[in-house]
Design a protein around this motif. Sequence first.
Motif: not given
Length: 137
Positions: A67-74, A99-107
């Motif tokens: 998960v990138g700083a801009d929210g993009a994921w790959g 992959l939950d909580g804050e990390l998932a919310a940023r995706m």
Amino acid sequence: MADMAETATSTETAKSAETAEPAGERRAGRAVGRLARRIRSFAADHGGSAEGQVSHLGARGHRLVLVGADGAWGDLVARDRAALTEAAERAGVTLHEALDGELAARMRSGPYEWSRMAGLQIGGDDGGGGAVYRARR
């Protein structure tokens, strides 16, 4: 005199064989390096940093979701969990347990992901020849 030359040569060969890295380890090291370059490239393209999580996929190996700083994921898939973990560490990526909580919310999902998720519901082919739900118009 020939015996001394042969002994010196065989001693040098034995020493270089002891210090040489086995071919399998070199290959694994190169694979980790390639993965690390791809991870750094992803981070650079998406805000300069990334965080991730490694999960088991079964027979295919392991998946690193980034998960990138801009929210993009790959993601990246590799057979060896240790290789993915080492590559992420080399690239400076913080790994999470889940992959939950804050990390998932940023995706954030873009148009591509939404079209793929909705493909079956909006008349896409299910690939198995079965009935596909079609939205009423």
